[in-house]
Design a protein around this motif. Structure first.
Motif, mmCIF file in Angstrom:
data_model
loop_
_atom_site.group_PDB
_atom_site.id
_atom_site.type_symbol
_atom_site.label_atom_id
_atom_site.label_comp_id
_atom_site.label_asym_id
_atom_site.label_seq_id
_atom_site.Cartn_x
_atom_site.Cartn_y
_atom_site.Cartn_z
ATOM 1 N N UNK A 123 0.833 -1.210 0.000
ATOM 2 C CA UNK A 123 0.000 0.000 0.000
ATOM 3 C C UNK A 123 0.864 1.254 0.000
ATOM 4 N N UNK A 124 1.900 1.267 0.817
ATOM 5 C CA UNK A 124 2.798 2.414 0.855
ATOM 6 C C UNK A 124 3.494 2.636 -0.476
ATOM 7 N N UNK A 125 3.938 1.553 -1.110
ATOM 8 C CA UNK A 125 4.611 1.672 -2.409
ATOM 9 C C UNK A 125 3.660 2.202 -3.473
ATOM 10 N N UNK A 126 2.418 1.737 -3.459
ATOM 11 C CA UNK A 126 1.440 2.233 -4.433
ATOM 12 C C UNK A 126 1.158 3.719 -4.246
ATOM 13 N N UNK A 127 1.037 4.132 -3.001
ATOM 14 C CA UNK A 127 0.754 5.544 -2.744
ATOM 15 C C UNK A 127 1.946 6.410 -3.138
ATOM 16 N N UNK A 128 3.162 5.942 -2.869
ATOM 17 C CA UNK A 128 4.355 6.729 -3.192
ATOM 18 C C UNK A 128 4.604 6.777 -4.698
ATOM 19 N N UNK A 129 4.460 5.638 -5.379
ATOM 20 C CA UNK A 129 4.799 5.598 -6.806
ATOM 21 C C UNK A 129 3.684 6.118 -7.705
ATOM 22 N N UNK A 130 2.457 6.051 -7.250
ATOM 23 C CA UNK A 130 1.327 6.505 -8.066
ATOM 24 C C UNK A 130 0.380 7.371 -7.233
ATOM 25 N N UNK A 131 0.854 8.504 -6.711
ATOM 26 C CA UNK A 131 0.036 9.281 -5.773
ATOM 27 C C UNK A 131 -1.230 9.864 -6.376
ATOM 28 N N UNK A 132 -1.193 10.238 -7.633
ATOM 29 C CA UNK A 132 -2.373 10.869 -8.217
ATOM 30 C C UNK A 132 -3.332 9.863 -8.839
ATOM 31 N N UNK A 133 -2.887 8.651 -9.095
ATOM 32 C CA UNK A 133 -3.776 7.645 -9.681
ATOM 33 C C UNK A 133 -4.317 6.691 -8.632
ATOM 34 N N UNK A 134 -3.894 6.827 -7.404
ATOM 35 C CA UNK A 134 -4.363 5.907 -6.376
ATOM 36 C C UNK A 134 -5.190 6.634 -5.314
ATOM 37 N N UNK A 135 -6.044 7.552 -5.744
ATOM 38 C CA UNK A 135 -6.883 8.273 -4.791
ATOM 39 C C UNK A 135 -7.853 7.340 -4.080
ATOM 40 N N UNK A 136 -8.332 6.330 -4.792
ATOM 41 C CA UNK A 136 -9.219 5.357 -4.149
ATOM 42 C C UNK A 136 -8.463 4.617 -3.048
ATOM 43 N N UNK A 137 -7.248 4.207 -3.333
ATOM 44 C CA UNK A 137 -6.424 3.528 -2.340
ATOM 45 C C UNK A 137 -6.146 4.450 -1.156
ATOM 46 N N UNK A 138 -5.844 5.704 -1.425
ATOM 47 C CA UNK A 138 -5.613 6.667 -0.352
ATOM 48 C C UNK A 138 -6.858 6.825 0.505
ATOM 49 N N UNK A 139 -8.026 6.875 -0.127
ATOM 50 C CA UNK A 139 -9.278 7.001 0.612
ATOM 51 C C UNK A 139 -9.497 5.782 1.499
ATOM 52 N N UNK A 140 -9.261 4.597 0.962
ATOM 53 C CA UNK A 140 -9.420 3.370 1.753
ATOM 54 C C UNK A 140 -8.432 3.371 2.918
ATOM 55 N N UNK A 141 -7.190 3.734 2.654
ATOM 56 C CA UNK A 141 -6.162 3.750 3.690
ATOM 57 C C UNK A 141 -6.516 4.733 4.805
ATOM 58 N N UNK A 142 -6.914 5.942 4.439
ATOM 59 C CA UNK A 142 -7.251 6.950 5.445
ATOM 60 C C UNK A 142 -8.504 6.534 6.220
ATOM 61 N N UNK A 143 -9.501 6.002 5.515
ATOM 62 C CA UNK A 143 -10.718 5.547 6.188
ATOM 63 C C UNK A 143 -10.440 4.422 7.174
ATOM 64 N N UNK A 144 -9.654 3.426 6.755
ATOM 65 C CA UNK A 144 -9.304 2.325 7.657
ATOM 66 C C UNK A 144 -8.469 2.812 8.835
ATOM 67 N N UNK A 145 -7.551 3.730 8.567
ATOM 68 C CA UNK A 145 -6.718 4.270 9.648
ATOM 69 C C UNK A 145 -7.567 4.982 10.693
ATOM 70 N N UNK A 146 -8.497 5.805 10.256
ATOM 71 C CA UNK A 146 -9.369 6.515 11.194
ATOM 72 C C UNK A 146 -10.244 5.529 11.971
ATOM 73 N N UNK A 147 -10.769 4.531 11.282
ATOM 74 C CA UNK A 147 -11.620 3.530 11.930
ATOM 75 C C UNK A 147 -10.838 2.749 12.985
ATOM 76 N N UNK A 148 -9.660 2.259 12.642
ATOM 77 C CA UNK A 148 -8.851 1.489 13.597
ATOM 78 C C UNK A 148 -8.423 2.367 14.766
ATOM 79 N N UNK A 149 -8.032 3.600 14.483
ATOM 80 C CA UNK A 149 -7.634 4.517 15.548
ATOM 81 C C UNK A 149 -8.774 4.728 16.537
ATOM 82 N N UNK A 150 -9.985 4.943 16.029
ATOM 83 C CA UNK A 150 -11.136 5.126 16.907
ATOM 84 C C UNK A 150 -11.446 3.883 17.717
ATOM 85 N N UNK A 151 -11.383 2.712 17.092
ATOM 86 C CA UNK A 151 -11.660 1.460 17.807
ATOM 87 C C UNK A 151 -10.624 1.198 18.891
#
Length: 152
Positions: A33-61
């Motif tokens: 996931x980190x490699x995809x975000x770093x190498x394709x930052x503008x084409x992986x907005x969906x991945x970024x959204x999933x990553x940020x959403x999961x991060x917020x969810x896990x942090x809250x839990x």
């Protein structure tokens, strides 16, 4: 150690007792996931959204699971906000891409407010100064994100 800081290490705590194959798989997935975000930052907005959403969810839990003696009701409110915002990002994936700057600004506002509350409630003087500065910076970046969405 307060509940907010314990949440920063959520993933290692969640897989601490897992079998080695699970740790390897989770590490490989995080690396991918980190490699995809770093190498394709503008084409992986969906991945970024999933990553940020999961991060917020896990942090809250993780915050819900942590003891709340220090902050009581404030910790529960912030934990609920993290969970709600994380679920909103994950469940509204199609619309979230258009609203990604707003969603990120909201997450920054919540994080900033939580750091400011931590600074007001307790800790040593150096912790309070650090939390206040961190909270102020997050709130400033949230306001910039909302007022300058093209850059965001």
């Amino acid at each position: 150690m307060d509940a907010w800081r314990r949440g920063l290490n959520a993933l290692p705590r969640l897989i601490a007792g897992a079998p080695p194959i699970v740790v390897i798989l989770v590490g490989g997935l995080a690396l991918l996931l980190g490699a995809l975000i770093v190498t394709r930052p503008l084409t992986s907005l969906l991945l970024l959204t999933v990553y940020v959403g999961l991060s917020a969810l896990v942090f809250g839990l993780v915050q819900f699971a942590a003891p709340h003696q220090e902050r009581g009701w404030a910790a529960r409110i912030f934990a609920a906000l993290w969970v709600v915002l994380g679920l909103a990002m994950l469940l509204g994936l199609g619309r979230t891409l258009e609203l990604l700057p707003v969603a990120l600004a909201l997450l920054l506002l919540v994080g900033g407010a939580q750091a400011v509350v931590d600074a007001l409630v307790g800790g040593t003087l150096s912790q309070r100064v650090l939390w206040a500065a961190s909270g102020a910076a997050q709130i400033v970046f949230a306001v910039l994100s909302l007022t300058w969405p093209d850059v965001t």
